[in-house]
Design a protein around this motif. Structure first.
Motif, PDB file in Angstrom:
ATOM      1  N   SER A 155       0.923 -11.445  -4.996  1.00 42.15           N
ATOM      2  CA  SER A 155       0.286 -10.273  -5.636  1.00 42.15           C
ATOM      3  C   SER A 155       0.786  -9.192  -5.591  1.00 42.15           C
ATOM      4  CB  SER A 155      -1.107 -11.002  -5.084  1.00 42.15           C
ATOM      5  OG  SER A 155      -0.489 -10.234  -3.970  1.00 42.15           O
ATOM      6  N   THR A 156       0.376  -8.091  -6.637  1.00 41.87           N
ATOM      7  CA  THR A 156       0.805  -6.526  -5.730  1.00 41.87           C
ATOM      8  C   THR A 156       0.678  -6.155  -4.057  1.00 41.87           C
ATOM      9  OG1 THR A 156       0.721  -6.342  -8.161  1.00 41.87           O
ATOM     10  CG2 THR A 156       1.078  -4.211  -6.899  1.00 41.87           C
ATOM     11  N   GLU A 157      -0.892  -6.860  -4.246  1.00 41.14           N
ATOM     12  CA  GLU A 157      -1.218  -5.912  -2.570  1.00 41.14           C
ATOM     13  C   GLU A 157      -2.227  -7.185  -2.458  1.00 41.14           C
ATOM     14  OE1 GLU A 157      -3.661  -2.618  -0.560  1.00 41.14           O
ATOM     15  OE2 GLU A 157      -3.372  -2.884  -2.959  1.00 41.14           O
ATOM     16  N   TRP A 158      -2.678  -7.968  -1.431  1.00 40.90           N
ATOM     17  CA  TRP A 158      -2.923  -8.423  -0.025  1.00 40.90           C
ATOM     18  C   TRP A 158      -3.880  -7.535   0.577  1.00 40.90           C
ATOM     19  CZ3 TRP A 158      -1.892 -11.145   4.652  1.00 40.90           C
ATOM     20  CH2 TRP A 158      -3.023 -11.784   5.242  1.00 40.90           C
ATOM     21  N   VAL A 159      -5.542  -7.648  -0.342  1.00 43.21           N
ATOM     22  CA  VAL A 159      -5.747  -7.307   1.203  1.00 43.21           C
ATOM     23  C   VAL A 159      -7.478  -8.044   1.872  1.00 43.21           C
ATOM     24  CG1 VAL A 159      -8.038  -5.073   1.449  1.00 43.21           C
ATOM     25  CG2 VAL A 159      -6.536  -5.370  -0.324  1.00 43.21           C
ATOM     26  N   PRO A 160      -6.489  -8.581   2.922  1.00 46.09           N
ATOM     27  CA  PRO A 160      -7.160  -9.579   3.590  1.00 46.09           C
ATOM     28  C   PRO A 160      -8.346  -8.984   4.123  1.00 46.09           C
ATOM     29  CG  PRO A 160      -5.249  -8.848   4.602  1.00 46.09           C
ATOM     30  CD  PRO A 160      -5.375  -7.386   3.798  1.00 46.09           C
ATOM     31  N   ILE A 161      -9.334  -9.542   4.657  1.00 47.90           N
ATOM     32  CA  ILE A 161     -11.488  -9.373   4.470  1.00 47.90           C
ATOM     33  C   ILE A 161     -11.554 -10.291   5.223  1.00 47.90           C
ATOM     34  CG2 ILE A 161     -11.679 -10.937   2.820  1.00 47.90           C
ATOM     35  CD1 ILE A 161     -13.679  -8.365   1.903  1.00 47.90           C
ATOM     36  N   ARG A 162     -12.624  -9.679   6.192  1.00 50.31           N
ATOM     37  CA  ARG A 162     -13.750 -10.821   6.887  1.00 50.31           C
ATOM     38  C   ARG A 162     -14.344 -11.629   5.944  1.00 50.31           C
ATOM     39  NH1 ARG A 162     -16.748  -7.573  10.746  1.00 50.31           N
ATOM     40  NH2 ARG A 162     -14.726  -7.687  12.408  1.00 50.31           N
ATOM     41  N   PRO A 163     -14.838 -13.131   6.286  1.00 47.67           N
ATOM     42  CA  PRO A 163     -15.523 -13.966   5.206  1.00 47.67           C
ATOM     43  C   PRO A 163     -16.587 -13.984   5.051  1.00 47.67           C
ATOM     44  CG  PRO A 163     -13.211 -15.062   7.207  1.00 47.67           C
ATOM     45  CD  PRO A 163     -13.302 -13.991   7.664  1.00 47.67           C
ATOM     46  N   GLY A 164     -16.582 -13.580   4.018  1.00 51.09           N
ATOM     47  CA  GLY A 164     -18.857 -13.532   3.513  1.00 51.09           C
ATOM     48  C   GLY A 164     -18.879 -11.984   3.492  1.00 51.09           C
ATOM     49  N   THR A 165     -17.698 -11.051   3.707  1.00 49.51           N
ATOM     50  CA  THR A 165     -18.763  -9.697   3.046  1.00 49.51           C
ATOM     51  C   THR A 165     -17.585  -9.012   2.011  1.00 49.51           C
ATOM     52  OG1 THR A 165     -16.280  -8.984   4.146  1.00 49.51           O
ATOM     53  CG2 THR A 165     -17.805  -9.061   5.476  1.00 49.51           C
TER      54      THR A 165
END
Length: 845
Positions: free
Chosen positions: A222-232
């Motif tokens: 991807s251009t950008e990966w945005v890690p996110i807390r699961p389920g949010t």
């Protein structure tokens, strides 16, 4: 439309056209047969969904075909004990004996209560046949498909784009947010063509932002990966909505006014304010400053502002309610929920707003169309949580707010118009799914809630299109839901329920409660080990299959065509293997419901004279397939024609590709009917004395935490699973070519852990570790990486096979579902989807 024939050139005479079954895309392929043996498979260059390309899963189908562990004769269980790891004591028997045993059971159940039969299959080509067979038998329990990858996704797609699924118009899209999705990276629906289109879009300069706890194959490219807390994901979507409509003032008012229910007026109770004469929802005409029915010209209904006064009552446009509701989801508040910095949330909103180009147009084929080259796409990673339906509605609202719907560059459904179908319009002006695109059930107009009479508890899940987790709970304890019967026979085909549902230990105990299980099996997998009778099934290269390419799922607009193919047998099956399609016809005869079966097939397949099936005449499957083809495409297009040409293809028109200007129906951005529907569900639940959660029946979506957000002593991490592009569910595990690919892949077959967390716990790459939840545990090889959210343990797929017949193969990977319990309070109350959000701990084995 004019059919475009697909022919083979003289030098390809040894190559036979058919359809791959390596995933549910059903790609058109050419198979080389020499001396009765398949020696090669390649993409069919004339097949629209492949354009001649092929993936590793398709290439490896040869290894599946020649699996030395194939079941080649009917088997009967001799060991009455059942359970994980228990030897069934298989005894080979004849087909006649096997069918006699099965038919005898079926006759007895049908005479007693046909609802005691369950049919389970994930074979897309066979679902219409299985449904017709089960309906003729008299059972409504035909929906134990077992998946929960799309439980929340499909009802949301039905509601908001009028189809079963969704895609992105990669031909013109310039900015894409992918929430828990890997569309365009050989994962998901129509993977082949969407991957080609993604590559072309990225080469053209499309910006891709992947929002996922794991740096998946898609995120890595991807251009950008945005890690996110699961389920949010739902919270993030609502924060982006707040930024768009309240901070940036960015929304497509003309689209909302003309194509959605945004201007519909609502009272203090949230319900529509209706015209006393027509009963139609009212809008506030900004020109005349008075209320009028929504469909009265001109289209100048206010989408924001208020309160307005109608009949002395204060009222607000539906979109204004959404605007005010979204204010709660500030960037700072959602940063705490998601772990995504507030400044990143604001930036993503600005980028999305700019890329949407609200008000812009594009000229195609001499017609000026709206141009909205920004989209938000979603899939299982974002919706496999208790409140997944609300989360998916929030993400889809991003598209609707900016007008990214059925126009160039936008997000869109699949095949809302077709060669012989079109969407319907409700009395309130909202879109109704065309019959040809329904699969399971459509959520609108809403089905009337009622006391459960099916194992899927359909009457208490009126929005759902798949009820598999509820079926599992009903098999466990029908009395808990006041069902007046218990299941006695399960017929399972091409579905490994034990591996693809939640905890296999729980599933095994629950399957033991069904007295008689029949499995159509290619090999003795985990579910087959609990069967009483195993019937040897065929490979896709050995059977006839009509219309496995179906418009609700795997006929992609991205191809520019509609297309239907036939799967043909290119080699003979080994031993006594028979297609399960053909066996159903035998069982209908032996169990005594052939006449009913023929009648249901006539209705289900739209068979009218001269192709109609007669009375109780004992047709065979190829005869029915022939009639089905003729009924749809005329007397010149039968099995022989399709065996020669492979597929029939119809080019799409501009209306088929970008139908917004031709659509009369509106899309909801405010789900007003949820309010009354929730009350009706609660009333039914109270009447039968079943505790039921109806809080999610709200007109605008919220983010709500799943149970894993509650701290648990010692269970300090979330655990998730993710897809790799060279495996399909559990169907491809054990394939030696794909196993080799997995071994060479850095993440496949591994347990992933963030490097800082691993250092804190004294763990390193290569360690064997236990991952443990309160429901179970699994052992795997650790891979320490920066490519995962620091609160998360990651596993690929749902592998780790354990069936006795596979013991001489080293089980690769881990079985994520072993960590998941199943209970009513872990189901999404709207879609019935199982919650895959779970707390776990990790330690050295």
């Amino acid at each position: 439309m004019q059919a475009v024939s697909i022919t083979r050139s003289p030098q390809e005479e040894a190559w036979l056209p058919t359809l791959c079954d390596g995933c549910f895309t059903e790609c058109g392929v050419l198979v080389r047969v020499e001396g009765g043996v398949v020696t090669a498979v390649r993409g069919n260059p004339a097949a629209p969904q492949t354009r001649g390309k092929m993936c590793a899963k398709g290439k490896s189908r040869i290894m599946t075909l020649y699996n030395p562990r194939r079941v080649t004769t009917p088997l009967r269980r001799t060991n009455p004990e059942k359970g994980l790891g228990v030897d069934p004591g298989w005894q080979p028997i004849s087909w006649d004996e096997a069918l006699s045993i099965v038919a005898d059971r079926l006759r007895r159940v049908r005479e007693d209560d046909p609802r005691k039969l369950i049919f389970s299959t994930f074979d897309h080509g066979g679902m219409p046949l299985a449904s017709a067979w089960g309906t003729a038998f008299g059972s409504p329990n035909l929906q134990w498909i077992g998946y929960y990858c799309g439980n929340a996704l499909h009802p949301v797609a039905y509601l908001t784009n009028g189809t079963f699924h969704s895609e992105v118009d990669f031909d013109y899209c310039e900015y894409l947010l992918e929430f828990g999705s890997q569309q365009g990276f050989m994962v998901g629906v129509n993977a082949n063509i969407m991957t080609q289109k993604m590559a072309e879009a990225r080469k053209r300069g499309m910006r891709l932002v992947v929002i996922d706890p794991v740096c998946t194959n898609a995120a890595a490219k991807s251009t950008e990966w945005v890690p996110i807390r699961p389920g949010t994901d739902g919270a993030l979507a609502l924060a982006l909505i707040n930024q768009l409509v309240n901070e940036l003032g960015c929304y497509d008012a003309p689209f909302l006014r003309a194509h959605t229910n945004a201007p519909y007026l609502t009272g203090t109770d949230g319900s529509y304010v209706r015209d006393p004469e027509s009963g139609k929802p009212l809008v506030w005409d900004e020109t005349t400053e008075c209320a009028r029915p929504f469909d009265a010209a001109p289209a100048t209904g206010a989408v924001d502002g208020g309160p307005y006064l109608v009949g002395g009552r204060q009222v607000w446009p539906a979109f204004e309610r959404l605007r005010q509701h979204a204010r709660f989801y500030t960037a700072e508040r959602v940063a705490d929920i998601t772990t995504i910095p507030a400044e990143t949330i604001r930036r993503l909103a600005r980028e999305f707003a700019t890329a949407a180009r609200i008000g812009s147009t594009i000229m195609l084929e001499g017609r000026t169309l709206p141009f909205r080259p920004a989209a938000a796409h979603f899939y299982r990673g974002a919706e496999a949580h208790k409140h997944g339906t609300l989360a998916m509605l929030a993400v889809q609202l991003l598209n609707l707010i900016v007008g990214s719907q059925y126009v160039p560059g936008s997000h869109h459904g699949e095949n809302i118009f077709g060669p012989w179908w079109a969407p319907e319009v409700s009395a309130d002006g909202l879109i109704i799914v065309p019959h040809e695109l329904t699969h399971g059930g459509r959520p609108y107009p809403p089905r009337q809630p009622k006391a459960p009479d099916t194992l899927g508890l359909n009457g208490l899940f009126p929005l759902a299109s798949n009820w598999s987790p509820a079926v599992h709970l009903s098999v466990r304890d029908p009395g808990a839901f006041k069902l007046p019967y218990r299941p006695e026979v399960l017929i399972n085909s091409r579905k490994n329920l034990l591996a693809t549902s939640t905890s296999p230990a729980e599933m095994a105990e629950d399957l033991k409660k069904i007295p008689f299980i029949v499995c159509f099996s290619f090999e003795l997998n985990e579910t087959a080990e609990l069967a009483d009778i195993v019937l040897p099934d065929t490979h896709e290269f050995e059977r006839t299959d009509v219309f496995s390419t179906r418009p609700y799922i795997n006929i992609s607009p991205a191809t520019g065509y509609f297309y239907w193919g036939v799967r043909q047998p290119v080699v003979s099956p080994p031993g006594e293997c028979r297609s399960w399609f053909e066996v159903l016809f035998d069982l209908a005869d032996r169990a005594g419901f052939r006449e009913e079966f023929n009648a249901v097939l006539n209705a289900a397949l739209a068979l009218e004279p001269p192709w109609q099936l007669e009375g109780d005449k004992p047709y065979r499957w190829p005869e029915v397939a022939e009639r089905w083809l003729h009924a749809r495409f005329g007397p010149e297009h039968g099995l022989d024609w399709f065996r020669e040409h492979g597929l029939i293809v119809f080019p799409r028109t501009l209306q088929d590709l970008y139908p917004l200007p031709w659509l009369q129906a509106r899309f909801p951005v405010y789900f007003e009917f949820f309010l009354s529907l929730g009350r009706e569900v609660q009333k039914v639940a109270d009447e039968i004395g079943v505790p039921w959660d109806t809080a999610d029946y709200q007109a605008v979506p919220d983010w709500k935490p799943c149970a894993a957000f509650e701290p648990e002593d010692g269970y300090d991490l979330f655990v998730v699973n993710f897809k790799v592009p060279f495996h399909t569910l559990t169907a491809t595990q054990g394939n030696p070519w794909l196993d080799e690919v997995s071994q060479r892949h850095p993440f496949a077959d591994k347990v992933l852990l963030n490097s800082a967390v691993a250092a804190r716990k004294g763990l390193k790459s290569g360690d064997l570790v236990w991952v443990e939840s309160r429901a179970g545990r699994l052992k795997g090889e650790l891979r320490v990486t920066e490519c995962i959210h620091p609160e998360v343990i990651g596993t690929s797929g749902i592998f780790g096979c354990w069936a006795r017949d596979r013991h001489d193969r080293r089980p690769r990977g881990v079985h994520f579902n072993s960590l998941l319990p199943l209970s009513l309070d872990r189901l999404d109350p709207l879609s019935s989807g199982a919650d895959a959000c779970i707390r776990a701990r990790i330690y050295k084995a």
